[in-house]
Every structure is written in structure tokens, then in C-alpha cells.
Enzyme design. Sequence first.
Site, PDB file in Angstrom:
ATOM      1  N   GLU A 227      10.730  24.655 -13.323  1.00 28.29           N
ATOM      2  CA  GLU A 227      11.950  23.866 -13.243  1.00 28.29           C
ATOM      3  C   GLU A 227      12.154  23.079 -14.543  1.00 28.29           C
ATOM      4  O   GLU A 227      11.223  22.971 -15.358  1.00 28.29           O
ATOM      5  CB  GLU A 227      11.830  22.893 -12.056  1.00 28.29           C
ATOM      6  CG  GLU A 227      11.653  23.578 -10.697  1.00 28.29           C
ATOM      7  CD  GLU A 227      12.960  24.106 -10.108  1.00 28.29           C
ATOM      8  OE1 GLU A 227      13.885  24.450 -10.863  1.00 28.29           O
ATOM      9  OE2 GLU A 227      13.046  24.162  -8.862  1.00 28.29           O
TER      10      GLU A 227
ATOM     11  N   HIS B  92      15.724  27.643 -14.573  1.00 26.21           N
ATOM     12  CA  HIS B  92      14.311  27.902 -14.266  1.00 26.21           C
ATOM     13  C   HIS B  92      13.997  29.394 -14.384  1.00 26.21           C
ATOM     14  O   HIS B  92      14.831  30.250 -14.122  1.00 26.21           O
ATOM     15  CB  HIS B  92      13.857  27.297 -12.936  1.00 26.21           C
ATOM     16  CG  HIS B  92      14.299  27.973 -11.688  1.00 26.21           C
ATOM     17  ND1 HIS B  92      14.901  27.302 -10.649  1.00 26.21           N
ATOM     18  CD2 HIS B  92      14.198  29.255 -11.263  1.00 26.21           C
ATOM     19  CE1 HIS B  92      15.145  28.135  -9.655  1.00 26.21           C
ATOM     20  NE2 HIS B  92      14.740  29.327 -10.008  1.00 26.21           N
TER      21      HIS B  92
ATOM     22  N   ASP C  96       5.471  34.076  -9.050  1.00 19.23           N
ATOM     23  CA  ASP C  96       5.336  32.847  -8.254  1.00 19.23           C
ATOM     24  C   ASP C  96       5.269  33.142  -6.760  1.00 19.23           C
ATOM     25  O   ASP C  96       5.497  34.275  -6.324  1.00 19.23           O
ATOM     26  CB  ASP C  96       6.506  31.893  -8.568  1.00 19.23           C
ATOM     27  CG  ASP C  96       7.864  32.590  -8.527  1.00 19.23           C
ATOM     28  OD1 ASP C  96       7.951  33.733  -8.028  1.00 19.23           O
ATOM     29  OD2 ASP C  96       8.852  32.001  -8.983  1.00 19.23           O
TER      30      ASP C  96
ATOM     31  N   ASN D  22      19.749  26.352 -12.855  1.00 23.44           N
ATOM     32  CA  ASN D  22      19.320  25.219 -13.699  1.00 23.44           C
ATOM     33  C   ASN D  22      18.413  25.658 -14.847  1.00 23.44           C
ATOM     34  O   ASN D  22      17.784  24.830 -15.491  1.00 23.44           O
ATOM     35  CB  ASN D  22      18.624  24.150 -12.844  1.00 23.44           C
ATOM     36  CG  ASN D  22      17.343  24.673 -12.184  1.00 23.44           C
ATOM     37  OD1 ASN D  22      16.921  25.796 -12.417  1.00 23.44           O
ATOM     38  ND2 ASN D  22      16.725  23.842 -11.361  1.00 23.44           N
TER      39      ASN D  22
HETATM   40  C1  GLP Z   1      13.991  31.865  -7.388  1.00 22.90           C
HETATM   41  C2  GLP Z   1      12.829  32.570  -8.125  1.00 22.90           C
HETATM   42  C3  GLP Z   1      13.221  32.984  -9.532  1.00 22.90           C
HETATM   43  C4  GLP Z   1      14.593  33.617  -9.509  1.00 22.90           C
HETATM   44  C5  GLP Z   1      15.632  32.610  -9.089  1.00 22.90           C
HETATM   45  C6  GLP Z   1      17.046  33.171  -9.034  1.00 22.90           C
HETATM   46  O1  GLP Z   1      13.905  30.500  -7.275  1.00 22.90           O
HETATM   47  N1  GLP Z   1      11.615  31.826  -8.178  1.00 22.90           N
HETATM   48  O2  GLP Z   1      12.241  33.865 -10.037  1.00 22.90           O
HETATM   49  O3  GLP Z   1      14.922  34.095 -10.794  1.00 22.90           O
HETATM   50  O4  GLP Z   1      15.295  32.070  -7.829  1.00 22.90           O
HETATM   51  O5  GLP Z   1      17.250  33.886  -7.838  1.00 22.90           O
HETATM   52  P1  GLP Z   1      18.435  34.866  -7.604  1.00 22.90           P
HETATM   53  O6  GLP Z   1      18.116  36.103  -8.396  1.00 22.90           O
HETATM   54  O7  GLP Z   1      18.445  35.131  -6.142  1.00 22.90           O
HETATM   55  O8  GLP Z   1      19.678  34.212  -8.102  1.00 22.90           O
END
Ligand code: GLP
Length: 234
Positions: A135, A130, A62, A128
Amino acid sequence: MNIIIVKDALEGGKKGLELFENALNNGAEVIGLATGSTPITFYNEVKNSNLDLSDKISINLDEYCGVANDHPQSYHYFMQKNLFDVKPFKESYVPDGANTNEEEACGAYNTILEENPIDFQILGIGTNGHIGFNEPGSPFNSVTRKVDLTPATIEANARFFESEADVPKFAYSMGIKNITDAKEIVLFAYGKNKQEAVKSLVEGAVTEDFPASILQNHDNVTIIIDEEASALLK
Ligand code: GLP
């Protein structure tokens, strides 16, 4: 779903490297990559390894919309700094968040994914549920498209921006179908604030309200979690 419980994120990165090396030895050519703080220990292990990825292809999950590719909070920049500067791939794809033509940007990405099926996909998980920026409510048959970020995600990601108002409200994200089309998936989750998400991921209902739950139906998924993140599992 294989579950590997490790002491901490450092050990998780090492486990991830083992699985990655194994996949490469078995012929993996196209690697799906993720951003966020969680995969960083894995990327550090890859950077410190003697792996040569210069004949492989990487495809990221993404990118924020409306953020230039060289913006320090863009996922292009993140990947460059955390992996590609040290371990370049033959070709690396990240959605073009700077392209305001959604149809063109997402269509091109779906074509790339069709032409380069992912062999090994790295994932983190949002609190959440995702994955990528899919989402809650994202259809299980979704492909790359423009998505709205939820207030919870905007708040969670605000720590990387000067203020919450600066956090982009939209992203281009690979869809759930693109992700689950990967032959093998490795998801990392660490720490107390991922406990509930890990519980729903492993033991909850398979529902679009918790997108990561679809991984229960995939035949080659490993989750690498630390003791804290695993604390609520039965
Ligand atoms: C972001 C990314 C995800 C990621 C998530 C968790 O929103 N788009 O790919 O898994 O956050 O992030 P973190 O690893 O910093 O907790």
C-alpha cells in the site's frame, strides 16, 4: 517502460501470453503470479495454450492473513481455480495466510524468493497504486512482511466478501524489493477506474506514496492497458 495499448482485456490477455511465451523461450523458470480480476484473461489464455508448466515454479505476490487456504476468497483458492487446476506447476508458492506466526511465514517466503529469483512477474495495480499488497508508504526496499490493508483496498475488495466486515484487514505480501528484483515485469490494467493509477504509474513522480511508480526505474517493464485505462496519458 514499454506501453502496449490494447482494445480490451481479452486482447490484453493474448498480448500477455505472447510476452510469457517469449520469456519461457528465453529460459524463464520462475514465474511471479498475481491475483485480482485483471490477470484473469491472461490466465485464460495460458489455460487454453499448449504450454506445459509442469517443470516451472510459480510464486504468488500475496495472501490474506487469517484466511484458510481453502477459503473461496483466499488467493490459494483463486490460483487453484483460475490456473493451477488446468496448468499445474512443479512447485507453486503462495504466502501461508493461515500461519499466525508472521516471522515464520514471511521469513520462509523470503527464503523461497532468495532461492528462486523471479524471471517473469505478472502484476495488476490497485487504484491507489498498490502492487501486491504494498500500500502507499511501503518502503521501496521492503521484502515479504505482514501489511495493513488500507480502507480503500478493504472497500475495493468487499465485493468479493459477504460484507465489508468480512474482508481481512491484513495480508502477507511480497515487498517492493522482491517485486522489482524480477528480471521482467508485465503489469495489466483495464477500465476507467484504473485511469488515474495508470497516469501516475507512467507519468507521475517516483515516490513511495504511489508504490507502482518504482517500476519507472526498472529496465524491463511492459504495461498492457486498454484504451479506457490509457485515456489520461499524454
Ligand atoms: C488486490 C491484489 C493486487 C491486485 C489489485 C487489483 O488487492 N492484492 O495484486 O493487483 O487488488 O485488483 P483488480 O485486478 O481486481 O482490480
